[in-house]
Scaffold this motif. Structure first.
Motif, PDB file in Angstrom:
ATOM      1  N   LYS A 137      53.720   3.522  21.820  1.00 20.22           N
ATOM      2  CA  LYS A 137      55.022   2.912  21.483  1.00 20.22           C
ATOM      3  C   LYS A 137      54.865   1.837  20.397  1.00 20.22           C
ATOM      4  CE  LYS A 137      55.650   1.719  25.752  1.00 20.22           C
ATOM      5  NZ  LYS A 137      54.363   2.266  26.220  1.00 20.22           N
ATOM      6  N   THR A 138      53.894   0.949  20.601  1.00 23.36           N
ATOM      7  CA  THR A 138      53.690  -0.117  19.602  1.00 23.36           C
ATOM      8  C   THR A 138      53.230   0.478  18.278  1.00 23.36           C
ATOM      9  OG1 THR A 138      53.168  -1.666  21.367  1.00 23.36           O
ATOM     10  CG2 THR A 138      52.431  -2.275  19.157  1.00 23.36           C
ATOM     11  N   THR A 139      52.367   1.465  18.353  1.00 18.40           N
ATOM     12  CA  THR A 139      51.877   2.133  17.137  1.00 18.40           C
ATOM     13  C   THR A 139      53.056   2.748  16.372  1.00 18.40           C
ATOM     14  OG1 THR A 139      49.809   2.614  18.278  1.00 18.40           O
ATOM     15  CG2 THR A 139      50.270   3.895  16.286  1.00 18.40           C
TER      16      THR A 139
ATOM     17  N   HIS B  13      58.997  -1.534  29.498  1.00 15.28           N
ATOM     18  CA  HIS B  13      58.623  -0.896  30.765  1.00 15.28           C
ATOM     19  C   HIS B  13      59.638  -1.283  31.838  1.00 15.28           C
ATOM     20  CE1 HIS B  13      54.844   0.688  29.362  1.00 15.28           C
ATOM     21  NE2 HIS B  13      54.513  -0.487  28.864  1.00 15.28           N
TER      22      HIS B  13
HETATM   23  N1  ATP Z   1      44.038  -1.675  16.724  1.00 15.95           N
HETATM   24  C1  ATP Z   1      43.684  -0.601  17.436  1.00 15.95           C
HETATM   25  N2  ATP Z   1      42.489  -0.004  17.231  1.00 15.95           N
HETATM   26  C2  ATP Z   1      42.123   1.096  17.920  1.00 15.95           C
HETATM   27  N3  ATP Z   1      42.889   1.683  18.877  1.00 15.95           N
HETATM   28  C3  ATP Z   1      44.083   1.125  19.133  1.00 15.95           C
HETATM   29  C4  ATP Z   1      44.540  -0.040  18.442  1.00 15.95           C
HETATM   30  N4  ATP Z   1      45.777  -0.358  18.891  1.00 15.95           N
HETATM   31  C5  ATP Z   1      46.064   0.559  19.851  1.00 15.95           C
HETATM   32  N5  ATP Z   1      45.053   1.444  19.984  1.00 15.95           N
HETATM   33  C6  ATP Z   1      45.031   2.607  20.888  1.00 15.95           C
HETATM   34  O1  ATP Z   1      46.118   3.451  20.513  1.00 15.95           O
HETATM   35  C7  ATP Z   1      46.779   3.963  21.666  1.00 15.95           C
HETATM   36  C8  ATP Z   1      48.258   3.585  21.601  1.00 15.95           C
HETATM   37  O2  ATP Z   1      48.364   2.163  21.720  1.00 15.95           O
HETATM   38  P1  ATP Z   1      49.778   1.433  21.715  1.00 15.95           P
HETATM   39  O3  ATP Z   1      49.507  -0.032  21.789  1.00 15.95           O
HETATM   40  O4  ATP Z   1      50.576   1.941  20.586  1.00 15.95           O
HETATM   41  O5  ATP Z   1      50.401   1.960  23.101  1.00 15.95           O
HETATM   42  P2  ATP Z   1      51.694   1.464  23.885  1.00 15.95           P
HETATM   43  O6  ATP Z   1      52.430   2.696  24.274  1.00 15.95           O
HETATM   44  O7  ATP Z   1      52.420   0.446  23.094  1.00 15.95           O
HETATM   45  O8  ATP Z   1      51.011   0.801  25.181  1.00 15.95           O
HETATM   46  P3  ATP Z   1      51.545  -0.344  26.185  1.00 15.95           P
HETATM   47  O9  ATP Z   1      52.717   0.237  26.910  1.00 15.95           O
HETATM   48  O10 ATP Z   1      50.374  -0.541  27.092  1.00 15.95           O
HETATM   49  O11 ATP Z   1      51.871  -1.554  25.365  1.00 15.95           O
HETATM   50  C9  ATP Z   1      46.024   3.415  22.880  1.00 15.95           C
HETATM   51  O12 ATP Z   1      45.134   4.390  23.325  1.00 15.95           O
HETATM   52  C10 ATP Z   1      45.293   2.221  22.331  1.00 15.95           C
HETATM   53  O13 ATP Z   1      44.094   2.007  23.028  1.00 15.95           O
END
Ligand code: ATP
Length: 274
Positions: free
Chosen positions: A40-42, A184
């Motif tokens: 999601k953050t990505t 969440h």
């Molecule tokens: N800077 C980074 N370098 C390497 N891997 C990363 C980095 N940031 C995130 N990831 C990996 O990319 C994937 C997606 O991460 P992201 O933070 O986008 O998920 P999310 O859905 O926002 O999670 P959450 O709900 O826990 O915040 C995860 O497997 C995470 O470990």
């Protein structure tokens, strides 16, 4: 409108998080849900041009966010889950930073701060995480950017502040703008959302309006397990189920139940929208 076309991206060249995904986000309030680590953050960083896709195109109202041009940067505001706070007062920060945003409304900023019980004279670096979050939310909603993106905005907020935030959202977001909230805590925004996006492993599982969801699906509590249940959960007072809405009955989607159904029986839910 945010448009993502055939985006592929990952942090490790051998492990893509997104493989050829497409997504469109129009006006209204969007909830973005997905399990921890699903991306999601990505995805939000890709929207904002903070990350660059390996393949595919991303645009905000036709502009490429990755170019970081002033026209696109003043068009949106992204509030991350964690921020490095400057060592200056809340009002000094707002005065300095809002120069980039032509629709910033100072009076509304003060009103938002008052509603969230934050003193604008306090130093941003010397207040608690929850207070920092409230100061930044008060600021974000006063900017009136066409697009506002919030990553986990209710993390760290107490119960009364969550209620105040809902009031601020209701009065600040107009029909011509887009608010995207990654959370969440779906219950925090249940009555506010117009659209729901559920992100799965490397795919968008659902991107539909709440109106369309309630037309296609019926959310019911019954004493016995319904025969036509798509997904059910047994609770002490009976069963909470997602059913096909064959008669197009008016009903309010239970977002958390739908989210769990989407993760458990994705193909069944997807087939209801074909
Ligand atoms: N800077 C980074 N370098 C390497 N891997 C990363 C980095 N940031 C995130 N990831 C990996 O990319 C994937 C997606 O991460 P992201 O933070 O986008 O998920 P999310 O859905 O926002 O999670 P959450 O709900 O826990 O915040 C995860 O497997 C995470 O470990």
């Amino acid at each position: 409108m945010i448009k993502m076309e055939n985006i592929s991206y990952g942090y490790n060249p051998k492990l893509p998080i997104f493989n050829n995904i497409s997504l469109e986000i129009g006006n209204g309030i969007y909830g973005l849900l997905g399990e921890n680590g699903v991306g999601k953050t990505t995805l939000m960083h890709l929207f904002c041009g903070l990350l660059f896709p390996w393949k595919g195109e991303c645009s905000i109202d036709g502009m490429n966010p990755a170019k970081r041009e002033p026209a696109v940067l003043s068009h949106y505001f992204f509030l991350p889950e964690e921020m490095q706070m400057p060592s200056e007062s809340i009002s000094a920060f707002a005065t300095r930073h809002s120069a980039f945003y032509p629709h910033f409304n100072h009076k509304e900023f003060e009103q938002n701060l008052e509603e969230l019980k934050i003193d604008r004279k306090q130093k941003l670096s010397a207040i608690s995480y929850g207070q920092q979050k409230k100061a930044m939310l008060a600021y974000a909603f006063a900017l009136h950017t066409p697009l506002l993106i919030l990553d986990e905005p209710t993390n760290g907020l107490d119960i009364t502040s969550r209620q105040a935030l809902k009031r601020i959202i209701s009065r600040s977001i107009d029909d011509d703008s887009t608010l995207l909230i990654s959370t969440h805590q779906a219950h925090d925004f249940e009555k506010l959302l117009d659209h729901l996006i559920i992100l799965g492993e490397s795919e968008v599982l659902l991107n539909r309006s709440l109106d369309e969801i309630s037309q296609r699906l019926l959310f019911a509590r019954t004493d016995s397990l319904p025969e036509n249940s798509i997904y059910s959960e047994q609770e002490l007072p009976g069963y909470f189920s997602v059913l096909p809405n064959e008669e197009e009955e008016e009903n309010t989607p239970d977002i958390e139940l739908l989210y769990k159904a989407m993760l458990q029986v994705p193909e069944k839910i997807k087939s209801m929208f074909k």
